[in-house]
Design an enzyme around this catalytic site. Sequence first.
Site, PDB file in Angstrom:
ATOM      1  N   HIS A 125      35.300  41.780  45.163  1.00 16.76           N
ATOM      2  CA  HIS A 125      35.000  41.048  43.782  1.00 16.76           C
ATOM      3  C   HIS A 125      36.060  39.825  43.659  1.00 16.76           C
ATOM      4  O   HIS A 125      35.313  39.207  42.646  1.00 16.76           O
ATOM      5  CB  HIS A 125      34.890  42.045  42.776  1.00 16.76           C
ATOM      6  CG  HIS A 125      33.841  43.214  43.120  1.00 16.76           C
ATOM      7  ND1 HIS A 125      32.686  43.116  42.149  1.00 16.76           N
ATOM      8  CD2 HIS A 125      33.757  44.069  43.883  1.00 16.76           C
ATOM      9  CE1 HIS A 125      32.003  44.127  42.600  1.00 16.76           C
ATOM     10  NE2 HIS A 125      32.501  44.883  43.562  1.00 16.76           N
ATOM     11  N   ASP A 176      39.498  33.001  39.484  1.00 18.89           N
ATOM     12  CA  ASP A 176      38.509  33.882  39.105  1.00 18.89           C
ATOM     13  C   ASP A 176      37.422  34.121  40.259  1.00 18.89           C
ATOM     14  O   ASP A 176      36.707  33.224  40.746  1.00 18.89           O
ATOM     15  CB  ASP A 176      37.807  33.650  37.785  1.00 18.89           C
ATOM     16  CG  ASP A 176      37.519  35.078  37.262  1.00 18.89           C
ATOM     17  OD1 ASP A 176      37.158  36.092  37.740  1.00 18.89           O
ATOM     18  OD2 ASP A 176      37.318  35.028  35.913  1.00 18.89           O
TER      19      ASP A 176
HETATM   20  P1  ADP Z   1      36.877  40.937  35.175  1.00 23.43           P
HETATM   21  O1  ADP Z   1      35.972  41.563  36.331  1.00 23.43           O
HETATM   22  O2  ADP Z   1      38.037  40.198  35.988  1.00 23.43           O
HETATM   23  O3  ADP Z   1      37.213  41.615  34.058  1.00 23.43           O
HETATM   24  P2  ADP Z   1      34.275  39.461  34.487  1.00 23.43           P
HETATM   25  O4  ADP Z   1      34.395  38.127  33.410  1.00 23.43           O
HETATM   26  O5  ADP Z   1      33.775  39.390  35.754  1.00 23.43           O
HETATM   27  O6  ADP Z   1      35.960  39.622  34.646  1.00 23.43           O
HETATM   28  O7  ADP Z   1      34.042  40.618  33.783  1.00 23.43           O
HETATM   29  C1  ADP Z   1      34.443  41.197  32.499  1.00 23.43           C
HETATM   30  C2  ADP Z   1      33.450  42.302  31.826  1.00 23.43           C
HETATM   31  O8  ADP Z   1      34.143  42.924  30.886  1.00 23.43           O
HETATM   32  C3  ADP Z   1      32.139  41.658  31.335  1.00 23.43           C
HETATM   33  O9  ADP Z   1      31.232  42.290  31.855  1.00 23.43           O
HETATM   34  C4  ADP Z   1      32.385  41.541  29.958  1.00 23.43           C
HETATM   35  O10 ADP Z   1      31.282  41.806  28.912  1.00 23.43           O
HETATM   36  C5  ADP Z   1      33.310  42.828  29.748  1.00 23.43           C
HETATM   37  N1  ADP Z   1      34.214  42.685  28.769  1.00 23.43           N
HETATM   38  C6  ADP Z   1      35.281  41.721  28.476  1.00 23.43           C
HETATM   39  N2  ADP Z   1      35.891  41.789  27.221  1.00 23.43           N
HETATM   40  C7  ADP Z   1      35.331  42.932  26.599  1.00 23.43           C
HETATM   41  C8  ADP Z   1      35.589  43.772  25.588  1.00 23.43           C
HETATM   42  N3  ADP Z   1      36.607  43.142  24.816  1.00 23.43           N
HETATM   43  N4  ADP Z   1      34.695  44.685  25.182  1.00 23.43           N
HETATM   44  C9  ADP Z   1      33.876  45.034  25.866  1.00 23.43           C
HETATM   45  N5  ADP Z   1      33.510  44.384  27.119  1.00 23.43           N
HETATM   46  C10 ADP Z   1      34.302  43.609  27.438  1.00 23.43           C
HETATM   47  O1  F6P Z   2      36.499  42.631  39.951  1.00 23.72           O
HETATM   48  C1  F6P Z   2      37.824  42.782  38.933  1.00 23.72           C
HETATM   49  C2  F6P Z   2      38.620  43.912  38.784  1.00 23.72           C
HETATM   50  O2  F6P Z   2      39.654  44.189  39.251  1.00 23.72           O
HETATM   51  C3  F6P Z   2      37.709  45.428  39.110  1.00 23.72           C
HETATM   52  O3  F6P Z   2      37.895  45.829  40.454  1.00 23.72           O
HETATM   53  C4  F6P Z   2      38.278  46.254  38.138  1.00 23.72           C
HETATM   54  O4  F6P Z   2      37.552  47.366  37.951  1.00 23.72           O
HETATM   55  C5  F6P Z   2      38.139  45.285  36.860  1.00 23.72           C
HETATM   56  O5  F6P Z   2      38.611  44.003  37.208  1.00 23.72           O
HETATM   57  C6  F6P Z   2      39.214  45.894  35.806  1.00 23.72           C
HETATM   58  O6  F6P Z   2      40.387  45.928  36.062  1.00 23.72           O
HETATM   59  P1  F6P Z   2      41.311  47.427  36.014  1.00 23.72           P
HETATM   60  O7  F6P Z   2      40.398  48.454  36.834  1.00 23.72           O
HETATM   61  O8  F6P Z   2      42.429  47.359  36.647  1.00 23.72           O
HETATM   62  O9  F6P Z   2      41.053  47.791  34.680  1.00 23.72           O
END
Ligand code: ADP
Ligand code: F6P
Length: 473
Positions: free
Chosen positions: A172, A381
């Site tokens: 991912h 990212d």
């Molecule tokens: P990562 O996987 O690195 O966290 P992404 O942007 O791909 O980054 O995904 C983040 C996910 O977490 C999204 O589905 C978003 O809606 C969710 N998210 C981010 N911030 C919040 C929050 N404060 N409360 C709930 N969900 C959140």
């Molecule tokens: O895709 C990014 C990612 O690292 C996932 O593998 C992971 O589940 C998510 O972000 C959130 O991070 P964590 O599981 O360390 O809270």
Amino acid sequence: MSTDRGKKSSSPTSSFVVVANRLAVDRIEHADGSTGWRTSPGGLVTALEPVMRANDGAWIGWHGAPDEKLRPFSSDGMQLVPVHLTSDEVRDYYEGLSNGTLWPLYHDAVEHPHFHREWWDAYVEVNERFAARAAEVAEPGAVVWVQDYQLQLVPQLLRQRRPDLRIGFFLHIPFPPLELFQQLPWRNQILEGLLGADLVGFQLPGGAQNFVRLVRQRLHLQTHRDRVRTADGRTVLARAYPISIDADSFHDLAASPAVEQRAKQIRHDLGDPTTMILGVDRLDYTKGLRQRIRAFGELVNEGRVDPEETVYVQVATPSRERVDQYRQLRDDIDMLVGRINGESGRIGRPPITYLHASYPRDEMAALYRAADIMVVTPLRDGMNLVAKEFIACRQDDSGALVLSEFAGAAKELRQAYLVNPYDINGLKERLLEAMTDSPRVHARRMRFLRKQVFENDIDRWASLFLDDLAGRS
Ligand code: ADP
Ligand code: F6P
């Protein structure tokens, strides 16, 4: 969260198994000491939940609490199989090798990666445990789909136990350039671990190409385009599958009267501004939060953005809070926001509304719907699903997305206001441009973005990957 822990099953088996570090739900402890469940943080869970619901499979993963052994249970129609981690393993495998070594290294080393042999030992041990659990749960000939950087040894370890399985792996996060990957003391073991899969998926073609070059150079294996011939005579495919979201369900949620009402309320509570800027991120140093907040602060200071008219709401989900670099980031952001709001010298609404919390999906949809400008500025990212969620929640062609060139999503979302987040002046100009362009310009860009997100949704991502995996013999 309807987690039906009453419906326990001692040892489920399935013909479709997903293996990920985290389960869809995360065990939490409330202030009064009682425990509960909430949706796990991060994009992996957002993306995989709808895939699991559609495929009726078993999901193997950690439930987020150390030193607790749980039996398999069902949650919102998903079969969840918990894997336990001790406190030492959380420290060495999860906070250590996964998030103190691999996470920074794979994200361009924007923070310094640390290499510790005891972290690696724990990584191997935990990967073995996940592989053993998958071998128990998978029915003969089953498809097993292993996810992400925490579990890169599982494909090989699983194949050794169960050669009958069809094994896929998806990363991912970005796969790094050769020069960075080569720093890893355990680089060959990771490559060999991944090659246990029949199909290795990456977010972008560049990641797949880096991987194929590395196995050629380091393991001296024969490669042809996206194919690798392994030492035991198998062919492994390495390809890109840009991940996405369940765009229709985000759109429908944002369209509901309750969310529409909540979006209006949010704007009202913010003082009915002319422009609402929104940022939504896990509180992670890869997300470019420092740069983004600094850019906005300077625009306010220079009088180029009027806080009477424009508000910036930053939502930051707590993440990996025991890792030093994350603690430091939290302090830095608290200080930066405090300084900007303090210096604005006004009584009443501050220029930045900062929310350090996690919210349910409908609240996120309301925030997306309420916002005019979404700012997504990671330094690196894998994809960034927040950018896609904002677009899916639009109810018409209004609004604008400011997006870092260094997010995987920038390869698809070409009509966003693309920006280099390291260039603070450039970021300021791009933000102003997004704020001041006409509705006609916004509509032209947003039409393209919406088409892109609705056509390339999570169903398409999963079918492309699983069809290619099914085609492997
Ligand atoms: P990562 O996987 O690195 O966290 P992404 O942007 O791909 O980054 O995904 C983040 C996910 O977490 C999204 O589905 C978003 O809606 C969710 N998210 C981010 N911030 C919040 C929050 N404060 N409360 C709930 N969900 C959140
Ligand atoms: O895709 C990014 C990612 O690292 C996932 O593998 C992971 O589940 C998510 O972000 C959130 O991070 P964590 O599981 O360390 O809270």
